[in-house]
Design a protein around this motif. Structure first.
Motif, PDB file in Angstrom:
ATOM      1  N   ASN A 158       0.081   5.905 -11.392  1.00 21.79           N
ATOM      2  CA  ASN A 158      -0.008   5.847  -9.935  1.00 21.79           C
ATOM      3  C   ASN A 158      -1.251   5.090  -9.479  1.00 21.79           C
ATOM      4  OD1 ASN A 158      -2.271   7.661  -8.954  1.00 21.79           O
ATOM      5  ND2 ASN A 158      -1.144   9.202 -10.127  1.00 21.79           N
ATOM      6  N   SER A 159      -1.199   4.620  -8.255  1.00 25.91           N
ATOM      7  CA  SER A 159      -2.316   3.905  -7.621  1.00 25.91           C
ATOM      8  C   SER A 159      -2.678   2.638  -8.380  1.00 25.91           C
ATOM      9  CB  SER A 159      -3.542   4.830  -7.501  1.00 25.91           C
ATOM     10  OG  SER A 159      -3.220   6.029  -6.843  1.00 25.91           O
ATOM     11  N   ARG A 181       3.781   6.672  -8.220  1.00 25.48           N
ATOM     12  CA  ARG A 181       3.553   6.589  -6.770  1.00 25.48           C
ATOM     13  C   ARG A 181       2.423   5.615  -6.459  1.00 25.48           C
ATOM     14  NH1 ARG A 181      -0.205  11.897  -6.170  1.00 25.48           N
ATOM     15  NH2 ARG A 181      -0.254  12.277  -8.400  1.00 25.48           N
ATOM     16  N   LEU A 182       2.325   5.252  -5.198  1.00 23.79           N
ATOM     17  CA  LEU A 182       1.250   4.379  -4.717  1.00 23.79           C
ATOM     18  C   LEU A 182       1.165   3.085  -5.519  1.00 23.79           C
ATOM     19  CD1 LEU A 182      -1.425   7.101  -3.936  1.00 23.79           C
ATOM     20  CD2 LEU A 182      -0.532   5.452  -2.287  1.00 23.79           C
ATOM     21  N   SER A 204       6.924   8.065  -4.904  1.00 24.18           N
ATOM     22  CA  SER A 204       6.607   8.091  -3.475  1.00 24.18           C
ATOM     23  C   SER A 204       5.553   7.045  -3.119  1.00 24.18           C
ATOM     24  CB  SER A 204       6.100   9.487  -3.081  1.00 24.18           C
ATOM     25  OG  SER A 204       4.878   9.779  -3.736  1.00 24.18           O
ATOM     26  N   GLN A 205       5.455   6.775  -1.850  1.00 20.55           N
ATOM     27  CA  GLN A 205       4.404   5.939  -1.275  1.00 20.55           C
ATOM     28  C   GLN A 205       4.352   4.525  -1.874  1.00 20.55           C
ATOM     29  OE1 GLN A 205       0.726   8.399  -0.245  1.00 20.55           O
ATOM     30  NE2 GLN A 205       1.688   9.711  -1.781  1.00 20.55           N
ATOM     31  N   ASN A 206       5.543   3.967  -2.103  1.00 19.25           N
ATOM     32  CA  ASN A 206       5.620   2.537  -2.359  1.00 19.25           C
ATOM     33  C   ASN A 206       5.919   1.820  -1.038  1.00 19.25           C
ATOM     34  OD1 ASN A 206       5.507   1.739  -5.454  1.00 19.25           O
ATOM     35  ND2 ASN A 206       6.490   3.740  -5.311  1.00 19.25           N
ATOM     36  N   PHE A 207       5.924   2.596   0.016  1.00 14.81           N
ATOM     37  CA  PHE A 207       5.974   2.171   1.410  1.00 14.81           C
ATOM     38  C   PHE A 207       7.086   1.163   1.680  1.00 14.81           C
ATOM     39  CE2 PHE A 207       1.631   3.708   0.625  1.00 14.81           C
ATOM     40  CZ  PHE A 207       1.647   4.789   1.497  1.00 14.81           C
ATOM     41  N   SER A 229       9.344  10.163  -1.227  1.00 17.72           N
ATOM     42  CA  SER A 229       8.861  10.131   0.152  1.00 17.72           C
ATOM     43  C   SER A 229       8.065   8.868   0.453  1.00 17.72           C
ATOM     44  CB  SER A 229       7.995  11.371   0.421  1.00 17.72           C
ATOM     45  OG  SER A 229       6.911  11.440  -0.491  1.00 17.72           O
ATOM     46  N   TYR A 230       8.048   8.515   1.720  1.00 16.13           N
ATOM     47  CA  TYR A 230       7.277   7.393   2.257  1.00 16.13           C
ATOM     48  C   TYR A 230       7.609   6.079   1.557  1.00 16.13           C
ATOM     49  CZ  TYR A 230       4.871  11.134   4.593  1.00 16.13           C
ATOM     50  OH  TYR A 230       4.610  12.240   5.375  1.00 16.13           O
ATOM     51  N   ASN A 231       8.896   5.768   1.603  1.00 16.36           N
ATOM     52  CA  ASN A 231       9.384   4.463   1.175  1.00 16.36           C
ATOM     53  C   ASN A 231      10.257   3.909   2.291  1.00 16.36           C
ATOM     54  OD1 ASN A 231       8.386   4.115  -1.669  1.00 16.36           O
ATOM     55  ND2 ASN A 231       9.469   6.051  -1.970  1.00 16.36           N
ATOM     56  N   GLY A 253       9.421  10.552   5.462  1.00 15.89           N
ATOM     57  CA  GLY A 253       8.797   9.241   5.592  1.00 15.89           C
ATOM     58  C   GLY A 253       9.707   8.086   5.251  1.00 15.89           C
TER      59      GLY A 253
END
Length: 351
Positions: A158-159, A181-182, A204-207, A229-231, A253
């Motif tokens: 991640n990140s 994620r991220l 999650s959070q690959n926006f 979430s948050y994609n 998200g």
């Protein structure tokens, strides 16, 4: 302490934890001690001192929380009995190619560095069970990493700046946790069905990059937690309705249209029921068609259970030379379970 006991059993000899900082004032040479665990963490090191000990005796080396910019090739090549290597929170831009010499390495923590790529030789660390490369600058993983690291149970990346996960990731049959994620993921591998032991998947959070999930996600039969979430996902695959062990699903998200918001608000069971009904034709045309999953469940190819009174039995689809899905999780049988064959929305079993 628990892990030190495991190491002691592995080497069948006493484990000595040596804090080299306490040896600095001693006039004795470090080589007089038989080292097993060496702690050089949080010493503000810019480079590693010339070792005055037998590196082959070290099974755990902690170099975390320093200012290291590189690890010498010659040093890594001599850590022949290394089981745990922790270099998190340094200034490393790369890992030495000689890391491939660490044939006994089980845990590698390189998180919190500036690493842009992992050396291809990491594929030779076939005993590796846990790889933590969080908070780096990775843009891609070695292409064949999944084919070689067959014992990996936890992959944390991640990140970073990953655009995709290599196709070989789908063949990490021992993998239990995948945390990606991220990142900047555009998609996930299509043939994820071979991840037969995966319990936690977090993408999650690959926006605004990740806008869909593969249908093969419905064959992750051990999956307990799924976080997407948050994609930019607009529709969940119908196959998610088949994830019987799924206990946690995070979809907030996302601009979801399917399932509808009112279904999502009712919770996991409502989402699974909706997707399962949709997959089995409950939301399709008047011509009733059975999906591939309905047929496979009928013939118990999902490690299904047959209830006969108070008893529960396992059955399998009877056919010559039948093998369970678990035994077919290899590139050799890739075509048999290709999503293009099993997951295409145009592929149905008719009555």
């Amino acid at each position: 302490m628990m892990y030190e006991q495991q190491l002691q059993q592995l080497f069948e000899q006493p484990i000595m934890k040596i804090d080299v900082r306490n040896q600095a004032s001693s006039g004795k040479a470090i080589e007089e001690e038989r080292l097993e665990i060496v702690d050089l963490s949080a010493m503000s090191l810019d480079s590693l001192p010339n070792p005055s000990l037998n590196l082959a005796t070290i099974c755990k080396l902690d170099l975390s929380n320093n200012n290291l910019q590189n690890i010498p090739e010659s040093l890594t090549a001599r850590l022949l009995n290394m089981v745990v290597l922790d270099v998190h929170s340094n200034q490393l831009k790369s890992l030495p190619n000689s890391i491939g010499c660490l044939s006994k390495l089980k845990i590698l923590n390189v998180s919190g560095n500036l690493i842009e790529y992992l050396p291809k030789t990491i594929e030779n660390c076939r005993a590796l069970e846990e790889l933590n490369a969080n908070f780096n600058k990775l843009r891609q993983l070695p292409e064949n990493i999944g084919y070689e690291l067959i014992n990996l149970k936890k992959l944390s990346v991640n990140s970073n700046k990953l655009v995709f996960l290599p196709r070989s990731t789908s063949y990490m049959t021992s993998l239990k946790i995948l945390d990606a994620r991220l990142n900047c993921l555009r998609s996930l591998p299509e043939d994820m069905e071979n991840l037969i032991n995966l319990q936690t998947l977090n993408v999650s959070q690959n926006f605004h990059y990740l806008n869909s999930l593969p249908y093969s996600i419905g064959l992750l039969l051990s999956l307990v937690e799924l976080d997407v979430s948050y994609n930019k996902i607009t529709a969940l695959p119908d196959s998610i309705g088949c994830l019987k062990k799924l206990r946690k699903l995070s979809v907030e998200g996302n601009p979801l249209a399917l399932p509808p918001v009112e279904v999502v608000e009712q919770g996991l069971h409502a989402v699974k029921d909706y997707l399962c009904n949709k997959m089995n034709g409950g939301h399709q045309s008047p011509i009733k068609k059975k999906s591939w999953v309905g047929k496979l469940v009928k013939y118990r190819t999902f490690n299904g259970h047959v209830r006969t009174g108070a008893r529960e039995e396992h059955e399998a689809f009877i056919m010559p030379d039948y093998r369970p899905i678990d035994a077919l999780a290899s590139p050799r049988y890739m075509g048999m379970f290709s999503p293009r064959r099993l997951f295409s929305p145009r592929t149905y079993f008719t009555n």
